[in-house]
Design an enzyme around this catalytic site. Sequence first.
Site: not given
Ligand code: PNW
Length: 481
Positions: A80, A125, A170, A312, A314, A382, A426
Amino acid sequence: MSALDVTVFPKDFAWGAATAAYQIEGGWNMDGRGPSVWDTFCHVKGRVFEDHNGDVACNSYQLWKEDLKCIQQLGLTHYRLSISWSRLLPDGTTNHVNPKGVAYYNEVIDDLIACDVTPMITLYHMDLPQALQDLGGWNSGDIADIFESYARFCFKTFGDRVKLWITLNEPYVCAKLGHEDGTFAPGIKDPGISVYLTGHNMLRAHTKAWHTYNAHFRPLQGGQVSLALNSDWAEPLNPDCPKDAEATERYKDFTLGWFACPVFCTGDYPESMRFRIENRNLDLGYKQGSRLPHFSKEEPTPLGTADFFALNYYTSRKVKDLSSAGKNNELSFVGDQGAEGVVDPSWPISGVHWLAVVPDGLRKLLKCIKDTYSSLPIYITENGFSQMGPVQIEDADRSQFYQDTLQEVGKAISQDGVNVKAYFAWSLLDNFEWNDGFNVRFGLFHVDFSTPELKRTIYRSGREYAAVISKHRSQTKPKSV
Ligand code: PNW
């Protein structure tokens, strides 16, 4: 990752890694590329860790063949990447096409296909062309049509070979961090107003692009289009407190629901958003019907404009009620939401402060998406783990993270019956991590930013991910007769 049972993943499961143009490409002013909002943002001092920027980043613009070797070393089935809008269309419009930009992405796509790797392309993006920001950016109603013609150009130019498209990455992060908090480009701090307008125009832009694909390109090209939505998993801070339980539902509605509800459920924003924002409009002296826009009957509806669910994920949060707290009197998104997400102290933190490691949150979120939003296949576009401080090539903690996470994805598939089709780590490479610059590393490959060669070295987690992919591929290979 020997403990992982790969047989629960379907035969055609997509094993991928993801990147984004501004975070890896560099070549910010090479060969006719126009500036994007992230170039402008980073070139102002004090906004990014030690004033880092993406001028060079991993130099993937010139070192693409090195990236390709990394992709092959991992044995990925899918990759991706995102297109830098202003590399292709320097002023953001199809009035001026940059042939060198077209040539670059053609080479990337052709190389991937020649290596039997399926490309998934993100059109946007976070890197809006600066020329469009100067016209009002995502706050301008015109942006939806401009995005649609950019998308149409990409479908026409690359769609003979690219079958998986993400229109927007996002929208929550772009709207909230870029237009409410002002911590992401374009750095607008306009609490409680701009955030909803941005989100709305992003949904309009996505909707138009999806309809264009559906009507004019799908019949010939046969691909699929979606938008990538980020979401935490959320649970009440105090499970016995009804207010925290309600706040958790609002928190979900204001993050994932904000975009998923219009696209997958009703064609409009979640009821709780309308209700809270209208009530607060009364309290704060704003006109009824203002701030959270309405979808016009004259335009196509966002409902049904996704061919799969792109997620995505995290981290997770415990949610506490804020509906009667002091914040409530301030005009802000969090005030509207009336809820705050906090990290459970028992959760380990990976590199960055916001990333609490909660792999089973992903399993719960996948089931929730299936039950609440959509029975379409889910692509995890991601998921990853960051490192800060001294480089550890033997990254045991990240390796463990991937093992635990893939185990949870496996359980979602085999025990909860969730139709998960893809997992994109990611990231392929350590790269420019927005405000954290190069100080936070998410790669399966380390990049040595201290030398101009920007040498890529596989981490242990990369080796282990490659082993999982190879094991799955060998177990699902058709038996020779
Ligand atoms: C994603 N936060 O963004 C993005 O899609 C990527 O570009 C990025 O590198 C990846 O997560 C890791 O951070 C985020 O601050 C950026 O909560 C910031 C946040 C969450 C996701």
